[in-house]
Design an enzyme around this catalytic site. Structure first.
Site, PDB file in Angstrom:
ATOM      1  N   ARG A  72       0.847  -1.192   0.000  1.00 50.72           N
ATOM      2  CA  ARG A  72       0.000   0.000   0.000  1.00 50.72           C
ATOM      3  C   ARG A  72       0.886   1.246   0.000  1.00 50.72           C
ATOM      4  O   ARG A  72       1.887   1.283   0.723  1.00 50.72           O
ATOM      5  CB  ARG A  72      -0.905   0.007   1.234  1.00 50.72           C
ATOM      6  CG  ARG A  72      -2.020  -1.024   1.217  1.00 50.72           C
ATOM      7  CD  ARG A  72      -2.641  -1.143   2.597  1.00 50.72           C
ATOM      8  NE  ARG A  72      -3.810  -2.012   2.642  1.00 50.72           N
ATOM      9  CZ  ARG A  72      -3.773  -3.338   2.720  1.00 50.72           C
ATOM     10  NH1 ARG A  72      -2.610  -3.977   2.730  1.00 50.72           N
ATOM     11  NH2 ARG A  72      -4.891  -4.045   2.768  1.00 50.72           N
ATOM     12  N   HIS A  75      -0.109   3.247   4.754  1.00 52.67           N
ATOM     13  CA  HIS A  75      -0.669   2.182   5.607  1.00 52.67           C
ATOM     14  C   HIS A  75      -0.189   0.806   5.152  1.00 52.67           C
ATOM     15  O   HIS A  75      -0.938  -0.171   5.168  1.00 52.67           O
ATOM     16  CB  HIS A  75      -2.200   2.217   5.603  1.00 52.67           C
ATOM     17  CG  HIS A  75      -2.783   3.461   6.205  1.00 52.67           C
ATOM     18  ND1 HIS A  75      -3.197   3.556   7.507  1.00 52.67           N
ATOM     19  CD2 HIS A  75      -3.016   4.691   5.662  1.00 52.67           C
ATOM     20  CE1 HIS A  75      -3.672   4.771   7.742  1.00 52.67           C
ATOM     21  NE2 HIS A  75      -3.568   5.484   6.638  1.00 52.67           N
ATOM     22  N   ARG A 112      -8.703  -3.838   9.887  1.00 49.39           N
ATOM     23  CA  ARG A 112      -7.240  -3.807   9.682  1.00 49.39           C
ATOM     24  C   ARG A 112      -6.683  -2.553  10.348  1.00 49.39           C
ATOM     25  O   ARG A 112      -7.106  -1.438  10.050  1.00 49.39           O
ATOM     26  CB  ARG A 112      -6.889  -3.827   8.196  1.00 49.39           C
ATOM     27  CG  ARG A 112      -5.374  -3.872   7.932  1.00 49.39           C
ATOM     28  CD  ARG A 112      -5.071  -4.024   6.452  1.00 49.39           C
ATOM     29  NE  ARG A 112      -3.641  -4.030   6.180  1.00 49.39           N
ATOM     30  CZ  ARG A 112      -2.898  -2.935   5.976  1.00 49.39           C
ATOM     31  NH1 ARG A 112      -3.452  -1.733   5.998  1.00 49.39           N
ATOM     32  NH2 ARG A 112      -1.611  -3.024   5.737  1.00 49.39           N
ATOM     33  N   ASN A 148      -8.987   6.457  11.376  1.00 54.06           N
ATOM     34  CA  ASN A 148      -7.699   6.485  12.064  1.00 54.06           C
ATOM     35  C   ASN A 148      -7.926   6.509  13.570  1.00 54.06           C
ATOM     36  O   ASN A 148      -9.065   6.662  14.027  1.00 54.06           O
ATOM     37  CB  ASN A 148      -6.913   7.746  11.671  1.00 54.06           C
ATOM     38  CG  ASN A 148      -6.206   7.596  10.331  1.00 54.06           C
ATOM     39  OD1 ASN A 148      -5.961   6.485   9.857  1.00 54.06           O
ATOM     40  ND2 ASN A 148      -5.874   8.728   9.724  1.00 54.06           N
ATOM     41  N   PHE A 161      -2.744  15.501  -0.522  1.00 57.71           N
ATOM     42  CA  PHE A 161      -2.351  14.227   0.094  1.00 57.71           C
ATOM     43  C   PHE A 161      -1.005  13.700  -0.423  1.00 57.71           C
ATOM     44  O   PHE A 161      -0.136  13.321   0.373  1.00 57.71           O
ATOM     45  CB  PHE A 161      -3.456  13.181  -0.103  1.00 57.71           C
ATOM     46  CG  PHE A 161      -3.264  11.932   0.706  1.00 57.71           C
ATOM     47  CD1 PHE A 161      -3.341  11.956   2.084  1.00 57.71           C
ATOM     48  CD2 PHE A 161      -3.003  10.720   0.082  1.00 57.71           C
ATOM     49  CE1 PHE A 161      -3.170  10.798   2.832  1.00 57.71           C
ATOM     50  CE2 PHE A 161      -2.830   9.554   0.821  1.00 57.71           C
ATOM     51  CZ  PHE A 161      -2.918   9.596   2.194  1.00 57.71           C
ATOM     52  N   ARG A 358     -10.907  11.177  -1.252  1.00 56.75           N
ATOM     53  CA  ARG A 358     -10.654   9.793  -0.843  1.00 56.75           C
ATOM     54  C   ARG A 358     -11.549   8.842  -1.632  1.00 56.75           C
ATOM     55  O   ARG A 358     -11.124   7.758  -2.009  1.00 56.75           O
ATOM     56  CB  ARG A 358     -10.927   9.629   0.659  1.00 56.75           C
ATOM     57  CG  ARG A 358      -9.940  10.349   1.543  1.00 56.75           C
ATOM     58  CD  ARG A 358     -10.266  10.123   3.019  1.00 56.75           C
ATOM     59  NE  ARG A 358      -9.909   8.796   3.475  1.00 56.75           N
ATOM     60  CZ  ARG A 358     -10.319   8.265   4.616  1.00 56.75           C
ATOM     61  NH1 ARG A 358     -11.128   8.934   5.417  1.00 56.75           N
ATOM     62  NH2 ARG A 358      -9.933   7.054   4.971  1.00 56.75           N
ATOM     63  N   TYR A 362      -9.356   5.471  -3.216  1.00 63.12           N
ATOM     64  CA  TYR A 362      -9.299   4.097  -2.689  1.00 63.12           C
ATOM     65  C   TYR A 362      -9.651   3.058  -3.743  1.00 63.12           C
ATOM     66  O   TYR A 362      -9.110   1.947  -3.740  1.00 63.12           O
ATOM     67  CB  TYR A 362     -10.204   3.952  -1.464  1.00 63.12           C
ATOM     68  CG  TYR A 362      -9.632   4.650  -0.255  1.00 63.12           C
ATOM     69  CD1 TYR A 362      -9.639   6.034  -0.184  1.00 63.12           C
ATOM     70  CD2 TYR A 362      -9.054   3.961   0.786  1.00 63.12           C
ATOM     71  CE1 TYR A 362      -9.096   6.699   0.898  1.00 63.12           C
ATOM     72  CE2 TYR A 362      -8.508   4.611   1.872  1.00 63.12           C
ATOM     73  CZ  TYR A 362      -8.534   5.980   1.919  1.00 63.12           C
ATOM     74  OH  TYR A 362      -7.987   6.630   2.982  1.00 63.12           O
ATOM     75  N   ARG A 369      -2.633  -2.262  -6.808  1.00 63.54           N
ATOM     76  CA  ARG A 369      -2.197  -3.175  -5.762  1.00 63.54           C
ATOM     77  C   ARG A 369      -2.647  -4.614  -6.035  1.00 63.54           C
ATOM     78  O   ARG A 369      -1.909  -5.565  -5.834  1.00 63.54           O
ATOM     79  CB  ARG A 369      -2.812  -2.699  -4.445  1.00 63.54           C
ATOM     80  CG  ARG A 369      -1.962  -2.865  -3.237  1.00 63.54           C
ATOM     81  CD  ARG A 369      -2.516  -2.062  -2.097  1.00 63.54           C
ATOM     82  NE  ARG A 369      -3.860  -2.449  -1.699  1.00 63.54           N
ATOM     83  CZ  ARG A 369      -4.157  -3.540  -1.013  1.00 63.54           C
ATOM     84  NH1 ARG A 369      -3.222  -4.381  -0.651  1.00 63.54           N
ATOM     85  NH2 ARG A 369      -5.411  -3.806  -0.665  1.00 63.54           N
TER      86      ARG A 369
HETATM   87 FE1  HDD Z   1      -6.198   6.978   3.346  1.00 56.80          FE
HETATM   88  C1  HDD Z   1      -5.229   3.746   2.926  1.00 56.80           C
HETATM   89  C2  HDD Z   1      -7.221   6.260   6.556  1.00 56.80           C
HETATM   90  C3  HDD Z   1      -6.857  10.303   3.891  1.00 56.80           C
HETATM   91  C4  HDD Z   1      -5.614   7.597   0.110  1.00 56.80           C
HETATM   92  N1  HDD Z   1      -6.208   5.332   4.518  1.00 56.80           N
HETATM   93  C5  HDD Z   1      -5.769   4.092   4.155  1.00 56.80           C
HETATM   94  C6  HDD Z   1      -5.950   3.180   5.239  1.00 56.80           C
HETATM   95  C7  HDD Z   1      -6.504   3.890   6.267  1.00 56.80           C
HETATM   96  C8  HDD Z   1      -6.677   5.246   5.805  1.00 56.80           C
HETATM   97  C9  HDD Z   1      -6.887   3.359   7.623  1.00 56.80           C
HETATM   98  C10 HDD Z   1      -5.554   1.718   5.231  1.00 56.80           C
HETATM   99  C11 HDD Z   1      -6.667   0.836   4.766  1.00 56.80           C
HETATM  100  C12 HDD Z   1      -6.248  -0.602   4.856  1.00 56.80           C
HETATM  101  O1  HDD Z   1      -6.018  -1.077   5.984  1.00 56.80           O
HETATM  102  O2  HDD Z   1      -6.143  -1.236   3.816  1.00 56.80           O
HETATM  103  N2  HDD Z   1      -6.825   8.086   4.940  1.00 56.80           N
HETATM  104  C13 HDD Z   1      -7.293   7.582   6.123  1.00 56.80           C
HETATM  105  C14 HDD Z   1      -7.910   8.655   6.874  1.00 56.80           C
HETATM  106  C15 HDD Z   1      -7.790   9.795   6.134  1.00 56.80           C
HETATM  107  C16 HDD Z   1      -7.120   9.438   4.909  1.00 56.80           C
HETATM  108  C17 HDD Z   1      -8.570   8.489   8.233  1.00 56.80           C
HETATM  109  C18 HDD Z   1      -8.265  11.185   6.430  1.00 56.80           C
HETATM  110  C19 HDD Z   1      -9.309  11.459   7.122  1.00 56.80           C
HETATM  111  N3  HDD Z   1      -6.194   8.651   2.229  1.00 56.80           N
HETATM  112  C20 HDD Z   1      -6.527   9.930   2.623  1.00 56.80           C
HETATM  113  C21 HDD Z   1      -6.517  10.803   1.476  1.00 56.80           C
HETATM  114  C22 HDD Z   1      -6.183  10.035   0.388  1.00 56.80           C
HETATM  115  C23 HDD Z   1      -5.976   8.691   0.888  1.00 56.80           C
HETATM  116  C24 HDD Z   1      -6.845  12.285   1.511  1.00 56.80           C
HETATM  117  C25 HDD Z   1      -6.022  10.399  -1.060  1.00 56.80           C
HETATM  118  C26 HDD Z   1      -6.537  11.393  -1.652  1.00 56.80           C
HETATM  119  N4  HDD Z   1      -5.460   5.887   1.811  1.00 56.80           N
HETATM  120  C27 HDD Z   1      -5.369   6.336   0.541  1.00 56.80           C
HETATM  121  C28 HDD Z   1      -4.967   5.258  -0.448  1.00 56.80           C
HETATM  122  C29 HDD Z   1      -4.854   4.006   0.466  1.00 56.80           C
HETATM  123  C30 HDD Z   1      -5.174   4.571   1.836  1.00 56.80           C
HETATM  124  C31 HDD Z   1      -3.814   5.585  -1.302  1.00 56.80           C
HETATM  125  C32 HDD Z   1      -3.573   3.198   0.393  1.00 56.80           C
HETATM  126  C33 HDD Z   1      -3.976   1.774   0.340  1.00 56.80           C
HETATM  127  C34 HDD Z   1      -5.413   1.800   0.161  1.00 56.80           C
HETATM  128  O3  HDD Z   1      -5.848   3.077   0.138  1.00 56.80           O
HETATM  129  O4  HDD Z   1      -6.129   0.839   0.021  1.00 56.80           O
HETATM  130  O5  HDD Z   1      -5.940   5.112  -1.405  1.00 56.80           O
END
Ligand code: HDD
Length: 688
Positions: A72, A75, A112, A148, A161, A358, A362, A369
């Site tokens: 990822r 995370h 997770r 989170n 981001f 978001r 996602y 991935r």
């Molecule tokens: Fe995110 C993963 C939580 C903002 C883009 N995020 C990811 C995961 C968590 C969060 C818990 C892990 C999920 C897992 O266990 O597979 N993220 C947050 C929280 C945010 C946040 C609480 C703000 C309130 N995230 C955020 C933004 C973006 C992303 C603003 C993009 C614009 N996040 C991602 C991602 C991930 C991710 C790149 C990486 C792996 C996945 O999604 O599945 O899309």
């Protein structure tokens, strides 16, 4: 073949199974051909070259070569478990979401937990935000609450981001530092991004070094909508409140833990669930309407703001229980795909620009991935309710659709040709939206310091001092003084004493104040809900006691302590000079779980030392033993000590004069009472 582990085989239908009898199945190739010899490749002569016709060898190496998928992008390091969510009572007055309609109803769940910045192999105790992602397999589809352990975020708009994450991760030219924010790039970005200051207060607090996943809160962060059967919408913020109470470690412990056990959080969750001590969280809702949103000092669409619990109380509506570890880490924890866009009827989004971004990210990231659009077919991602659509084909399609229809509308799918009408199909809340296309931040998002201050003043003195120490530590790893100055210039809007303490710690002068986008409100009331120490456990249950023993120890005393621990649901790790354990005074053998240098006291919530006179004297000569005691003392832990242990305490620097309320003599206090005292977890006024 004889050395192979029991493994699952692939049956006709493509489903995995173990032999019904539980017997070890024969090894086969992926084509189902039995393998005669899995340990030697096919060669031309005993010492000759390997033959390319060895299909089994080729297939085995081919598969191995392709075992990894991209981690990822954030995370990457995480740990998952299965469980269920149970609704306490019907919430039909608030939402038509099916999982909330009936009291006592259970919904399957997968959670997770993760750290954000580090790579997959990074240590668990990095100072970092923890992910708390929950997938609820409801009867009306999957709902993912991707949260989170901190209720706010660094940035207000998703377009920032990639910058945030680039700045936090390893610097691009050198590929380090790993899993930490204590470096120039991160603080450079922060110092130029004042909207992050509220989150900075949270990440510099002990929230980012939790004792375990079991002892931390979770938050949905954004404002969402609940929509009832009549189509009425209310705003909501989601909370997960741990029934185990909140608990964190100290920074010094975190640094030691990363060496002593880089898997500290994983092991904790594994041990707890495998021993039947299932962690639980209550789901809390803060529900409010448009009127409140209008009146509130801050914009409810701004993810850098909370709504204090005193203003909108948290209503507890159900419990999440984690009661089963995964069967396979890769298949489940690695392949699970969360998506903020996965909502069910009765739950909807707001225009929070972070959430909106978001919802795009996602889904997109799973393609990279997991390699294609069919990741929803993977068991951990598949809904538990029926799925019907014409999204067919693509890489690794696992479903086998039947029939002629693959478009809509069609007249093949049943008697009634023409467009379908689906009762309770997902309807978006018909919010009225209009406006010019602009790239602007709403002026209602401009206050960056008021809630940062509110967070800081809501902490106990101990917690405030930890925030100061964390800022000094992190900024001391920044080698550009101007960046440190810029951060302190923001801190001045949060608290002058805080800034002065940080400046003193850095040996620098207090700089001029940063120019604020909006003057902060300075008299927001304290909110005890923001403190960890004010929300600690109600007992010592679920915690771990380190018990240091020596040969010739009084067996009855050991047994009494072990029994008291079992009665109080406290786990004991027996530590001894040798892994074989000790021989007690009565000649019986007590096995050890850890040799003393493999089981340092940082691993435990409290410690006990029971030793014979000669054993204690021998320990006093051992560096590891002295450090074991000195660390436990310095970290403010409760220490229970038997008669004869004095030489070790003295050698560790815990002389009689330093024995405080957390130093509990076994000669005066029964083991059960010691464990009750441990509920306080630490003696914070102990000076190290
Ligand atoms: Fe995110 C993963 C939580 C903002 C883009 N995020 C990811 C995961 C968590 C969060 C818990 C892990 C999920 C897992 O266990 O597979 N993220 C947050 C929280 C945010 C946040 C609480 C703000 C309130 N995230 C955020 C933004 C973006 C992303 C603003 C993009 C614009 N996040 C991602 C991602 C991930 C991710 C790149 C990486 C792996 C996945 O999604 O599945 O899309």
């Amino acid at each position: 073949m004889a050395d192979q582990h029991d493994r699952e085989t692939v049956g006709k239908g493509g489903e995995t199974h173990q032999t019904a009898s539980g017997a070890r199945p024969d090894l086969t190739t992926e084509q189902g051909v039995r393998v005669a010899d899995d340990q030697n490749s096919l060669k031309a002569g005993r010492r000759g070259p390997t033959l390319i016709q060895d299909q089994h060898f080729r297939e085995k190496i081919f598969h191995f070569d392709h075992e990894r998928i991209p981690e990822r992008v954030v995370h990457a390091r995480g740990y998952g478990a299965h469980g269920f969510f149970e609704t306490y009572e019907s919430l039909s007055d608030l939402t038509c979401a099916d999982l909330f309609q009936r009291g006592g109803e259970r919904t399957e769940a997968f959670v997770r937990f993760s750290t954000v910045a580090g790579n997959k192999g990074s240590p668990d105790l990095a100072r970092d935000v923890r992910g708390f992602a929950v997938k609820l397999y409801t009867k009306e589809g999957n709902w993912d609450l991707v949260g989170n352990n901190i209720p706010v975020f660094f940035i207000q708009d998703a377009i920032k981001f990639p910058d945030l994450i680039h700045a936090a991760k390893q610097e691009p030219d050198r590929g380090f530092p790993q899993a930490q924010t204590a470096h120039n790039n991160f603080w450079d970005f922060i110092s130029l991004t004042p909207e992050s200051m509220h989150m900075v207060m949270w990440i510099m607090s002990d929230r980012t070094i939790p004792r375990s996943f079991r002892f931390m809160e979770g938050f949905g962060v954004h404002t969402f909508r609940l929509v009832d059967a009549e189509g009425t919408s209310r705003f909501v913020k989601f909370h997960w409140k741990p029934n185990q109470g909140l608990q964190s470690v100290t920074w010094n412990e975190a640094m030691q833990l990363n060496g002593a056990d880089p898997d500290y959080h994983r092991r904790d969750l594994w041990d707890a669930i495998q021993s039947g001590d299932y962690p639980e969280w209550e789901l809390g809702l803060q529900v409010f309407d448009e009127d409140f949103a209008e009146r509130f000092d801050f914009d409810v669409l701004d993810a850098t703001k909370i709504i204090p619990e005193k203003e909108v109380p948290v209503r507890r509506v159900g419990r999440l229980v984690l009661d089963r570890m995964v069967n396979n880490f890769f298949a489940e924890t690695e392949q699970v795909a969360f998506q903020t866009g996965n909502v069910v009827p009765g739950i909807d989004f707001t225009d929070d620009p972070l959430l909106q971004g978001r919802n795009f990210s996602y889904l997109d990231t799973q393609l990279k991935r997991l390699g294609g659009p069919n990741f929803t077919h993977i068991p951990v991602n598949a809904p538990r309710c029926p799925v019907h659509n014409f999204q067919h084909d693509g890489h690794m399609a696992m479903r086998t659709p039947k029939g002629r229809a693959n478009y809509e509308p069609n007249s093949w799918s049943g008697a009634a040709a023409g467009p379908r009408e689906t009762p309770r199909g997902y309807e978006s809340y018909p919010q009225h939206v209009e406006g010019p296309k602009v790239r602007e931040r709403s002026p209602t998002f401009a206050d960056h310091y008021s809630q940062a201050r509110q967070f800081y003043v809501s902490q106990t003195q101990v917690e405030q001092s930890h925030i100061v120490d964390a800022l000094v530590f992190e900024l001391s790893k920044v080698d550009v003084p101007e960046i440190r100055n810029r951060v302190m210039a923001h801190l001045r809007h949060i608290d002058e004493e805080l800034t002065e303490s940080v400046a003193r710690g850095l040996g620098m002068a207090v700089p001029d104040k940063a120019t604020p986008a909006r003057e902060p409100i300075t008299d927001l009331p304290r909110s005890p809900a923001l403190s960890i120490l004010e929300n600690g456990p109600e007992s010592f249950a679920g915690r771990r006691l380190g018990l240091l023993l020596t040969d010739e120890v009084d067996r009855a005393k050991v047994d009494a302590l072990l029994k008291a621990a079992a009665d109080a649901s406290v786990t004991v790790t027996v530590v001894a000079p040798q892994i074989a354990g000790v021989v007690a005074e009565d000649g019986t053998h007590i096995p050890a779980n850890e040799k003393i240098d493999g089981g340092p006291s940082v691993l435990f919530d409290a410690v006990a030392i029971l030793a014979s006179d000669s054993g204690a004297q021998a320990l006093a000569q051992m560096h590891e033993a002295r450090k074991w005691v000195a660390d436990a003392y310095a970290h403010g832990k409760f220490i229970y000590y038997g008669e004869g242990v004095k030489p070790l305490l003295d050698a560790a620097g815990v002389s009689s004069a330093r024995r405080d309320s957390g130093m509990i003599p076994a000669s005066e206090v029964a083991p059960g009472d010691f464990l009750t005292a441990c509920t306080d977890l630490r003696v914070w006024d102990r000076s190290a």
